[in-house]
Design an enzyme around this catalytic site. Structure first.
Site, PDB file in Angstrom:
ATOM      1  N   ASP A  43       4.738  21.322  47.424  1.00 56.11           N
ATOM      2  CA  ASP A  43       4.828  20.762  46.066  1.00 56.11           C
ATOM      3  C   ASP A  43       5.395  19.345  46.126  1.00 56.11           C
ATOM      4  O   ASP A  43       6.505  19.139  46.628  1.00 56.11           O
ATOM      5  CB  ASP A  43       5.740  21.641  45.199  1.00 56.11           C
ATOM      6  N   LYS A  77       1.767  15.487  41.048  1.00 51.75           N
ATOM      7  CA  LYS A  77       1.920  15.373  39.587  1.00 51.75           C
ATOM      8  C   LYS A  77       1.704  13.939  39.117  1.00 51.75           C
ATOM      9  O   LYS A  77       1.921  12.985  39.868  1.00 51.75           O
ATOM     10  CB  LYS A  77       3.325  15.848  39.189  1.00 51.75           C
TER      11      LYS A  77
HETATM   12  P1  NDP Z   1      15.986  24.721  44.344  1.00 51.07           P
HETATM   13  O1  NDP Z   1      16.326  25.701  43.286  1.00 51.07           O
HETATM   14  O2  NDP Z   1      14.832  24.947  45.219  1.00 51.07           O
HETATM   15  O3  NDP Z   1      17.299  24.506  45.201  1.00 51.07           O
HETATM   16  C1  NDP Z   1      17.371  23.587  46.245  1.00 51.07           C
HETATM   17  C2  NDP Z   1      18.779  23.614  46.822  1.00 51.07           C
HETATM   18  O4  NDP Z   1      19.050  24.899  47.388  1.00 51.07           O
HETATM   19  C3  NDP Z   1      18.975  22.595  47.909  1.00 51.07           C
HETATM   20  O5  NDP Z   1      20.271  22.072  47.797  1.00 51.07           O
HETATM   21  C4  NDP Z   1      18.821  23.419  49.195  1.00 51.07           C
HETATM   22  O6  NDP Z   1      19.604  22.842  50.222  1.00 51.07           O
HETATM   23  C5  NDP Z   1      19.382  24.753  48.784  1.00 51.07           C
HETATM   24  N1  NDP Z   1      18.760  25.910  49.467  1.00 51.07           N
HETATM   25  C6  NDP Z   1      17.475  26.048  49.862  1.00 51.07           C
HETATM   26  N2  NDP Z   1      17.253  27.271  50.375  1.00 51.07           N
HETATM   27  C7  NDP Z   1      18.434  27.919  50.318  1.00 51.07           C
HETATM   28  C8  NDP Z   1      18.854  29.217  50.708  1.00 51.07           C
HETATM   29  N3  NDP Z   1      18.003  30.102  51.231  1.00 51.07           N
HETATM   30  N4  NDP Z   1      20.157  29.550  50.515  1.00 51.07           N
HETATM   31  C9  NDP Z   1      21.034  28.664  49.984  1.00 51.07           C
HETATM   32  N5  NDP Z   1      20.699  27.424  49.577  1.00 51.07           N
HETATM   33  C10 NDP Z   1      19.405  27.055  49.748  1.00 51.07           C
HETATM   34  O7  NDP Z   1      15.897  23.293  43.628  1.00 51.07           O
HETATM   35  P2  NDP Z   1      14.852  22.233  43.177  1.00 51.07           P
HETATM   36  O8  NDP Z   1      15.349  21.736  41.871  1.00 51.07           O
HETATM   37  O9  NDP Z   1      14.621  21.282  44.277  1.00 51.07           O
HETATM   38  O10 NDP Z   1      13.503  23.020  42.869  1.00 51.07           O
HETATM   39  C11 NDP Z   1      12.523  23.316  43.841  1.00 51.07           C
HETATM   40  C12 NDP Z   1      11.301  22.428  43.722  1.00 51.07           C
HETATM   41  O11 NDP Z   1      10.688  22.553  42.444  1.00 51.07           O
HETATM   42  C13 NDP Z   1      11.588  20.924  43.808  1.00 51.07           C
HETATM   43  O12 NDP Z   1      11.932  20.515  45.099  1.00 51.07           O
HETATM   44  C14 NDP Z   1      10.315  20.358  43.244  1.00 51.07           C
HETATM   45  O13 NDP Z   1       9.293  20.395  44.218  1.00 51.07           O
HETATM   46  C15 NDP Z   1      10.049  21.329  42.093  1.00 51.07           C
HETATM   47  N6  NDP Z   1      10.610  20.858  40.807  1.00 51.07           N
HETATM   48  C16 NDP Z   1       9.744  20.483  39.811  1.00 51.07           C
HETATM   49  C17 NDP Z   1      10.213  20.014  38.605  1.00 51.07           C
HETATM   50  C18 NDP Z   1       9.252  19.625  37.545  1.00 51.07           C
HETATM   51  O14 NDP Z   1       9.656  18.961  36.571  1.00 51.07           O
HETATM   52  N7  NDP Z   1       7.997  20.001  37.647  1.00 51.07           N
HETATM   53  C19 NDP Z   1      11.653  19.884  38.316  1.00 51.07           C
HETATM   54  C20 NDP Z   1      12.490  20.386  39.397  1.00 51.07           C
HETATM   55  C21 NDP Z   1      11.969  20.837  40.583  1.00 51.07           C
HETATM   56  P3  NDP Z   1      18.991  22.532  51.703  1.00 51.07           P
HETATM   57  O15 NDP Z   1      17.864  21.572  51.522  1.00 51.07           O
HETATM   58  O16 NDP Z   1      20.162  21.944  52.419  1.00 51.07           O
HETATM   59  O17 NDP Z   1      18.560  23.862  52.258  1.00 51.07           O
END
Ligand code: NDP
Length: 316
Positions: A43, A77
């Site tokens: 994504d 997007k």
């Molecule tokens: P997430 O809910 O995916 O959370 C990401 C965070 O969780 C990071 O800090 C990551 O750290 C941590 N993490 C990942 N895996 C684990 C795990 N198994 N256990 C504990 N912590 C974990 O957040 P996002 O807001 O990034 O949402 C995901 C995706 O959705 C975005 O990256 C984007 O692609 C999309 N999105 C789309 C939006 C829209 O408007 N259409 C708005 C927001 C998001 P680390 O990297 O250190 O693992």
């Protein structure tokens, strides 16, 4: 890996890799690691500022024989500054060029919010265009043209409330097939899920883990911790998996796609392995009721003073 069915018999792998807040310098490795680990769905968005690096990783994975382009599902997007019909294709071409791809599997209108061309984030009321100046219907004609030209296989929306989705479905030549929205146990959005399914759209769950990023400038101090909620931990213990896997599996069990972000190799693998976690109906209902209701990406940046957008109009 479960898939969601799209038109033309296309199938979207239900778990994908999110790339928002994946820093340049980290995202190349994250995407390459994910593809080598077995992810087949990435994504992206131009506003994440990292599509060139994502593109390099996809290119190198394909070159190395990890996968073929056909085996991969790439979503990107349309940013808010390109909502005018004639601006859609040029914005899409920039994304395709950055990602080094000939086509996207899915192209979404990122927000039902229009900004003046060239404005990434608004600083004042002059930076906005209202939806009466640039209606979604106009933007959608640009999206349909992208399908007609073979630049994208499917089109959809993101952050659209049900009423707005309905209006679009009723007034479009090529129907939206996806609404990407925030979905997790603090924001299950059951009505939106049910309503979109009835209208023929899938949902993708964004911020499924609570979007926690301690380095983020938009993090608020009063945010509840989804990954540390006792109910999530309890189910994780019962199912012998991690809290992150419980949340991803919960999304999968509800029939939505889910796109957890990680740049950590261990967590990238952990998140994909959530596909193997089985939850019971009781687990799913138990998690759905944990509350508090909370939206991590609340859209308040679009509702600044003088903006033509309000939060109640955005979310309904
Ligand atoms: P997430 O809910 O995916 O959370 C990401 C965070 O969780 C990071 O800090 C990551 O750290 C941590 N993490 C990942 N895996 C684990 C795990 N198994 N256990 C504990 N912590 C974990 O957040 P996002 O807001 O990034 O949402 C995901 C995706 O959705 C975005 O990256 C984007 O692609 C999309 N999105 C789309 C939006 C829209 O408007 N259409 C708005 C927001 C998001 P680390 O990297 O250190 O693992």
């Amino acid at each position: 890996m479960k898939t969601l069915n799209f038109s033309h018999n296309d199938k979207m792998p239900i778990i994908g890799l999110g790339t928002w807040k994946s820093k340049p310098g980290e995202v190349y490795k994250a995407v390459l690691t994910a593809l080598k680990t077995g992810y087949r769905h990435i994504d992206c968005a131009p506003i994440y500022g990292n599509e060139k690096e994502v593109g390099n990783a996809i290119r190198d994975a394909i070159k190395a024989g990890v996968l073929t382009r056909k085996e991969l599902w790439v979503t990107s997007k349309l940013w808010n500054d390109a909502h005018r019909k004639d601006d859609v294709i040029p914005a899409l071409r920039k994304t395709l060029s950055d990602l080094q791809l000939d086509y996207l599997d899915l192209f979404l209108v990122h927000w039902p919010v229009a900004l003046q061309p060239g404005v990434m984030f608004p600083k004042g009321s002059d930076d906005f265009l209202s939806l009466s100046e640039v209606p979604v219907a106009e933007t959608w004609q640009g999206m349909e043209a992208a399908v007609d030209q073979g630049l994208v296989r499917h089109i959809g929306v993101s952050n659209f409330k049900l009423e707005r989705v309905k209006h679009l479905v009723e007034n479009s030549r090529i129907k939206p097939e996806m609404n990407q929205v925030e979905l997790h146990p603090f924001l299950p959005q059951d009505e939106l899920l049910k309503g979109c399914k009835e209208l023929g759209l899938h949902l993708t769950a964004y911020s499924p883990l609570g979007s926690k990023d301690r380095s983020s400038a938009i993090k608020k101090d009063d945010e509840p911790l989804l990954l540390e909620h006792p109910a999530v931990k309890k189910v994780a213990e019962k199912r012998d998996c991690t809290p992150g896997q419980v949340l991803i599996s919960w999304a999968v069990h509800r029939g939505t796609a889910v796109i957890p972000k990680s740049t950590n190799a261990g967590r990238i693998a952990e998140n994909l392995n959530a596909a193997k976690v089985e939850l019971s109906v009781e687990d799913i209902q138990f998690i759905a009721q944990i509350g508090p209701e909370y939206r991590f990406v609340d859209g308040s940046f679009w509702a600044m003073e003088g903006s033509p957008y309000t939060l109640s109009d955005l979310w309904g």
